[in-house]
Design a protein around this motif. Structure first.
Motif, PDB file in Angstrom:
ATOM      1  N   TYR A 126     -74.941 -30.254 -79.330  1.00  0.00           N
ATOM      2  CA  TYR A 126     -75.851 -29.301 -78.698  1.00  0.00           C
ATOM      3  C   TYR A 126     -75.055 -28.223 -77.973  1.00  0.00           C
ATOM      4  O   TYR A 126     -75.374 -27.041 -78.052  1.00  0.00           O
ATOM      5  CB  TYR A 126     -76.784 -30.030 -77.724  1.00  0.00           C
ATOM      6  CG  TYR A 126     -77.838 -29.141 -77.119  1.00  0.00           C
ATOM      7  CD1 TYR A 126     -79.038 -28.930 -77.773  1.00  0.00           C
ATOM      8  CD2 TYR A 126     -77.631 -28.501 -75.901  1.00  0.00           C
ATOM      9  CE1 TYR A 126     -80.020 -28.114 -77.222  1.00  0.00           C
ATOM     10  CE2 TYR A 126     -78.590 -27.678 -75.345  1.00  0.00           C
ATOM     11  CZ  TYR A 126     -79.779 -27.488 -76.015  1.00  0.00           C
ATOM     12  OH  TYR A 126     -80.729 -26.656 -75.482  1.00  0.00           O
ATOM     13  N   PHE A 127     -74.010 -28.646 -77.276  1.00  0.00           N
ATOM     14  CA  PHE A 127     -73.150 -27.714 -76.548  1.00  0.00           C
ATOM     15  C   PHE A 127     -72.558 -26.664 -77.485  1.00  0.00           C
ATOM     16  O   PHE A 127     -72.608 -25.475 -77.198  1.00  0.00           O
ATOM     17  CB  PHE A 127     -72.037 -28.484 -75.838  1.00  0.00           C
ATOM     18  CG  PHE A 127     -71.020 -27.604 -75.175  1.00  0.00           C
ATOM     19  CD1 PHE A 127     -71.288 -27.017 -73.954  1.00  0.00           C
ATOM     20  CD2 PHE A 127     -69.797 -27.344 -75.779  1.00  0.00           C
ATOM     21  CE1 PHE A 127     -70.355 -26.199 -73.333  1.00  0.00           C
ATOM     22  CE2 PHE A 127     -68.863 -26.526 -75.172  1.00  0.00           C
ATOM     23  CZ  PHE A 127     -69.144 -25.951 -73.953  1.00  0.00           C
ATOM     24  N   ALA A 128     -72.015 -27.115 -78.615  1.00  0.00           N
ATOM     25  CA  ALA A 128     -71.369 -26.195 -79.558  1.00  0.00           C
ATOM     26  C   ALA A 128     -72.327 -25.111 -80.050  1.00  0.00           C
ATOM     27  O   ALA A 128     -71.915 -23.975 -80.280  1.00  0.00           O
ATOM     28  CB  ALA A 128     -70.803 -26.976 -80.743  1.00  0.00           C
ATOM     29  N   ALA A 129     -73.585 -25.451 -80.177  1.00  0.00           N
ATOM     30  CA  ALA A 129     -74.581 -24.488 -80.660  1.00  0.00           C
ATOM     31  C   ALA A 129     -75.159 -23.625 -79.544  1.00  0.00           C
ATOM     32  O   ALA A 129     -75.865 -22.652 -79.823  1.00  0.00           O
ATOM     33  CB  ALA A 129     -75.711 -25.229 -81.372  1.00  0.00           C
ATOM     34  N   ASN A 130     -74.862 -23.960 -78.282  1.00  0.00           N
ATOM     35  CA  ASN A 130     -75.511 -23.274 -77.164  1.00  0.00           C
ATOM     36  C   ASN A 130     -74.557 -22.734 -76.115  1.00  0.00           C
ATOM     37  O   ASN A 130     -74.933 -22.581 -74.954  1.00  0.00           O
ATOM     38  CB  ASN A 130     -76.530 -24.210 -76.510  1.00  0.00           C
ATOM     39  CG  ASN A 130     -77.713 -24.465 -77.406  1.00  0.00           C
ATOM     40  OD1 ASN A 130     -78.571 -23.616 -77.540  1.00  0.00           O
ATOM     41  ND2 ASN A 130     -77.721 -25.618 -78.052  1.00  0.00           N
ATOM     42  N   VAL A 131     -73.328 -22.441 -76.512  1.00  0.00           N
ATOM     43  CA  VAL A 131     -72.388 -21.770 -75.621  1.00  0.00           C
ATOM     44  C   VAL A 131     -72.100 -20.398 -76.224  1.00  0.00           C
ATOM     45  O   VAL A 131     -71.829 -20.277 -77.412  1.00  0.00           O
ATOM     46  CB  VAL A 131     -71.094 -22.598 -75.397  1.00  0.00           C
ATOM     47  CG1 VAL A 131     -70.353 -22.867 -76.673  1.00  0.00           C
ATOM     48  CG2 VAL A 131     -70.195 -21.921 -74.375  1.00  0.00           C
ATOM     49  N   ASN A 132     -72.246 -19.378 -75.408  1.00  0.00           N
ATOM     50  CA  ASN A 132     -72.029 -17.993 -75.850  1.00  0.00           C
ATOM     51  C   ASN A 132     -70.882 -17.399 -75.060  1.00  0.00           C
ATOM     52  O   ASN A 132     -70.815 -17.554 -73.834  1.00  0.00           O
ATOM     53  CB  ASN A 132     -73.294 -17.161 -75.639  1.00  0.00           C
ATOM     54  CG  ASN A 132     -74.481 -17.743 -76.365  1.00  0.00           C
ATOM     55  OD1 ASN A 132     -74.475 -17.867 -77.578  1.00  0.00           O
ATOM     56  ND2 ASN A 132     -75.494 -18.131 -75.618  1.00  0.00           N
ATOM     57  N   TYR A 133     -69.995 -16.694 -75.757  1.00  0.00           N
ATOM     58  CA  TYR A 133     -68.842 -16.070 -75.123  1.00  0.00           C
ATOM     59  C   TYR A 133     -69.018 -14.547 -75.170  1.00  0.00           C
ATOM     60  O   TYR A 133     -69.323 -13.998 -76.214  1.00  0.00           O
ATOM     61  CB  TYR A 133     -67.550 -16.471 -75.839  1.00  0.00           C
ATOM     62  CG  TYR A 133     -67.205 -17.920 -75.639  1.00  0.00           C
ATOM     63  CD1 TYR A 133     -66.473 -18.331 -74.529  1.00  0.00           C
ATOM     64  CD2 TYR A 133     -67.612 -18.892 -76.553  1.00  0.00           C
ATOM     65  CE1 TYR A 133     -66.164 -19.663 -74.330  1.00  0.00           C
ATOM     66  CE2 TYR A 133     -67.299 -20.228 -76.363  1.00  0.00           C
ATOM     67  CZ  TYR A 133     -66.571 -20.603 -75.253  1.00  0.00           C
ATOM     68  OH  TYR A 133     -66.256 -21.914 -75.055  1.00  0.00           O
ATOM     69  N   TYR A 134     -68.804 -13.915 -74.008  1.00  0.00           N
ATOM     70  CA  TYR A 134     -68.919 -12.473 -73.889  1.00  0.00           C
ATOM     71  C   TYR A 134     -67.667 -11.924 -73.208  1.00  0.00           C
ATOM     72  O   TYR A 134     -67.239 -12.448 -72.166  1.00  0.00           O
ATOM     73  CB  TYR A 134     -70.139 -12.080 -73.044  1.00  0.00           C
ATOM     74  CG  TYR A 134     -71.451 -12.613 -73.582  1.00  0.00           C
ATOM     75  CD1 TYR A 134     -72.079 -12.001 -74.667  1.00  0.00           C
ATOM     76  CD2 TYR A 134     -72.041 -13.740 -73.020  1.00  0.00           C
ATOM     77  CE1 TYR A 134     -73.278 -12.488 -75.166  1.00  0.00           C
ATOM     78  CE2 TYR A 134     -73.239 -14.241 -73.521  1.00  0.00           C
ATOM     79  CZ  TYR A 134     -73.849 -13.610 -74.589  1.00  0.00           C
ATOM     80  OH  TYR A 134     -75.031 -14.093 -75.085  1.00  0.00           O
ATOM     81  N   MET A 135     -67.097 -10.867 -73.773  1.00  0.00           N
ATOM     82  CA  MET A 135     -65.927 -10.240 -73.157  1.00  0.00           C
ATOM     83  C   MET A 135     -66.310  -9.628 -71.816  1.00  0.00           C
ATOM     84  O   MET A 135     -67.400  -9.083 -71.663  1.00  0.00           O
ATOM     85  CB  MET A 135     -65.344  -9.133 -74.049  1.00  0.00           C
ATOM     86  CG  MET A 135     -64.479  -9.661 -75.137  1.00  0.00           C
ATOM     87  SD  MET A 135     -63.511  -8.375 -75.928  1.00  0.00           S
ATOM     88  CE  MET A 135     -64.778  -7.419 -76.711  1.00  0.00           C
ATOM     89  N   HIS A 136     -65.381  -9.721 -70.873  1.00  0.00           N
ATOM     90  CA  HIS A 136     -65.599  -9.171 -69.545  1.00  0.00           C
ATOM     91  C   HIS A 136     -64.250  -8.793 -68.959  1.00  0.00           C
ATOM     92  O   HIS A 136     -63.289  -9.557 -69.084  1.00  0.00           O
ATOM     93  CB  HIS A 136     -66.293 -10.206 -68.650  1.00  0.00           C
ATOM     94  CG  HIS A 136     -66.881  -9.646 -67.408  1.00  0.00           C
ATOM     95  ND1 HIS A 136     -66.135  -9.218 -66.339  1.00  0.00           N
ATOM     96  CD2 HIS A 136     -68.173  -9.448 -67.056  1.00  0.00           C
ATOM     97  CE1 HIS A 136     -66.942  -8.779 -65.375  1.00  0.00           C
ATOM     98  NE2 HIS A 136     -68.189  -8.916 -65.803  1.00  0.00           N
ATOM     99  N   ALA A 137     -64.189  -7.682 -68.317  1.00  0.00           N
ATOM    100  CA  ALA A 137     -62.944  -7.269 -67.659  1.00  0.00           C
ATOM    101  C   ALA A 137     -62.728  -8.165 -66.440  1.00  0.00           C
ATOM    102  O   ALA A 137     -63.681  -8.636 -65.829  1.00  0.00           O
ATOM    103  CB  ALA A 137     -63.032  -5.820 -67.236  1.00  0.00           C
ATOM    104  N   PRO A 138     -61.465  -8.397 -66.087  1.00  0.00           N
ATOM    105  CA  PRO A 138     -61.212  -9.189 -64.870  1.00  0.00           C
ATOM    106  C   PRO A 138     -61.855  -8.535 -63.647  1.00  0.00           C
ATOM    107  O   PRO A 138     -61.961  -7.324 -63.559  1.00  0.00           O
ATOM    108  CB  PRO A 138     -59.675  -9.163 -64.740  1.00  0.00           C
ATOM    109  CG  PRO A 138     -59.182  -8.853 -66.113  1.00  0.00           C
ATOM    110  CD  PRO A 138     -60.230  -7.997 -66.750  1.00  0.00           C
ATOM    111  N   ILE A 139     -62.274  -9.356 -62.731  1.00  0.00           N
ATOM    112  CA  ILE A 139     -62.928  -8.850 -61.505  1.00  0.00           C
ATOM    113  C   ILE A 139     -61.876  -8.600 -60.452  1.00  0.00           C
ATOM    114  O   ILE A 139     -61.005  -9.371 -60.237  1.00  0.00           O
ATOM    115  CB  ILE A 139     -63.969  -9.849 -60.985  1.00  0.00           C
ATOM    116  CG1 ILE A 139     -65.100  -9.995 -62.014  1.00  0.00           C
ATOM    117  CG2 ILE A 139     -64.539  -9.415 -59.646  1.00  0.00           C
ATOM    118  CD1 ILE A 139     -66.161 -11.000 -61.650  1.00  0.00           C
TER     119      ILE A 139
END
Length: 139
Positions: A126-139
């Motif tokens: 379930y985890f593998a199908a429901n984790v989304n990765y989005y690029m983000h600049a360091p804060i």
């Protein structure tokens, strides 16, 4: 082990005390996550670019669940802190968390959850199908 524990407890318990010792499968945890990552550390699948770990987020969650004390309380906010401590994760957002014991339906976990079995494991498919990765600049 259950038989040994039961026999031991029968020997040491006070007279008149009734024991009910059980051993069940772990509770299952389902997570839906948004991971905002630093593209200089992780790729769009959450793999470390330096090759040290193909699944740093999954590894951190499994370590977190394993480290919970037996009959310990699962706290959603504590898991967020673990996610944000992963190198390359800028923001770790738990979109939804739910848990189940045995054949019961999954129930939403808004803040905290005490596992009926005393411990939890991640539902990895379930985890593998429901984790989304989005690029983000360091804060």
């Amino acid at each position: 082990q259950l038989a040994s524990l039961t026999a031991y407890m029968q020997r040491i318990k006070d007279a008149g005390v009734r024991l009910q010792i059980t051993s069940t499968a772990p509770d299952k945890l389902r997570l839906e996550l948004n991971i905002f990552f630093n593209p200089l550390v992780l790729d769009s699948n959450g793999v470390r670019l330096d090759g040290t770990s193909p699944t740093p987020v999954l590894d951190a969650i499994k370590t977190f669940l394993t480290a919970l004390p037996f009959n310990g309380l699962f706290v959603v906010n504590n898991l967020v802190a673990v996610l944000q401590s992963i190198e390359g994760v800028v923001i770790g957002q738990i979109v939804a968390a739910s848990a189940t014991h045995a054949a019961l339906p999954y129930t939403f976990v808004p803040v905290e959850y005490t596992p009926d079995a005393g411990y939890m494991v991640l539902d990895e498919s379930y985890f593998a199908a429901n984790v989304n990765y989005y690029m983000h600049a360091p804060i």
